[in-house]
Design a protein around this motif. Structure first.
Motif: not given
Ligand SMILES: C[S@@+](CC[C@H](N)C(=O)[O-])C[C@H]1O[C@@H](n2cnc3c(N)ncnc32)[C@H](O)[C@@H]1O
Length: 236
Positions: A97-118
């Motif tokens: 529970a609680g882990i989602t695996f995502v394929h992506g590049d560290a230099t082009q993160l597929p997330f909106e600004d300010g999404t994560f606490d850490a």
């Protein structure tokens, strides 16, 4: 294949991690002479994930760190660009529970600004072709007031440990690698990238350059590795 070749071709870096994925964690534990689990424990404490927080584990590999953050109650996104490492991660932790695996590049993160606490990256930044760009991306997707934790190999500060470490890296490690690794060449790359990696103050300056404040670091095992931590300004 030398580090210089790999630096120009991220596709070869991901292919290399695809090849070592099934034996990756075991090889790490052996090569670090048992230190890797201790460094992971320190990284977990530095991230200090709280229940319900959103944590991004960049270059998460097989999700070994991600699983610890999930155990602490966080909702973890484990991102990596190696399909092999992700498959191994899903095989081991896909049911957690609680882990989602995502394929992506560290230099082009597929997330909106300010999404994560850490946001955090463990033994991954050294492998990223454009590490400063990855740090800028991690800064972008971290919430104002949120934190970044980077654990990475670093520069040994104790001269006695330095001598032992250099001897180990040059003589014993290649022998151990031949015994336990599925891809000895990949561990030549490990040695070369560690030697070429900037020291603790330089990495701290990179974090400040990416827009993090209150940046601090501390050595693990006399600087064989180091933990860097910083925060996104609250007014950002
Ligand atoms: C040494 S492993 C570390 C894995 C994991 N963080 C750990 O602590 O075991 C480095 C990882 O970085 C990933 N990586 C390197 N460059 C990347 C990039 N540009 N984007 C995403 N992942 C990357 C590799 O695929 C590999 O899984």
């Amino acid at each position: 294949m030398t580090k210089a070749d790999l630096e120009k071709r991220p596709s070869q870096v991901s292919a290399m991690f695809d090849r070592v994925s099934t034996h990756y964690d075991r090889t790490n534990d052996v090569l670090s002479l048992g230190a890797a689990p201790l460094w992971r424990r320190q990284t977990r404490l530095a991230v200090k994930a709280r229940p319900g927080e959103r944590v991004l584990d960049v270059a998460a590999g097989t999700g070994t760190m991600s699983a610890l953050f999930a155990e602490d109650g966080a909702k973890v996104t484990a991102l990596d660009f190696s399909h092999g490492m992700l498959e191994e991660g899903v095989r081991r932790h896909g049911g957690d529970a609680g882990i989602t695996f995502v394929h992506g590049d560290a230099t082009q993160l597929p997330f909106e600004d300010g999404t994560f606490d850490a946001t955090t990256i463990s033994f991954g930044l050294r492998n990223v072709q454009q590490p400063k760009l990855a740090l800028a991306e991690m800064r972008r997707v971290t919430k104002p007031g949120g934190r970044i934790v980077v654990s990475e190999f670093s520069t040994v500060t104790n001269p006695v440990v330095r001598v032992g470490y250099d001897v180990y890296m040059a003589t014993l490690m290649p022998l151990v690698v031949r015994l336990v690794s599925s891809d000895p060449e990949a561990y030549e790359y490990l040695h070369e990238t560690i030697q070429a990696w900037p020291d603790q103050p330089t990495l701290a300056a990179w974090l400040r350059g990416a827009g993090f404040e209150r940046v601090k670091y501390r050595n693990l095992s006399s600087g064989i590795a180091a933990l860097h931590k910083g925060f996104v300004p609250t007014g950002a």
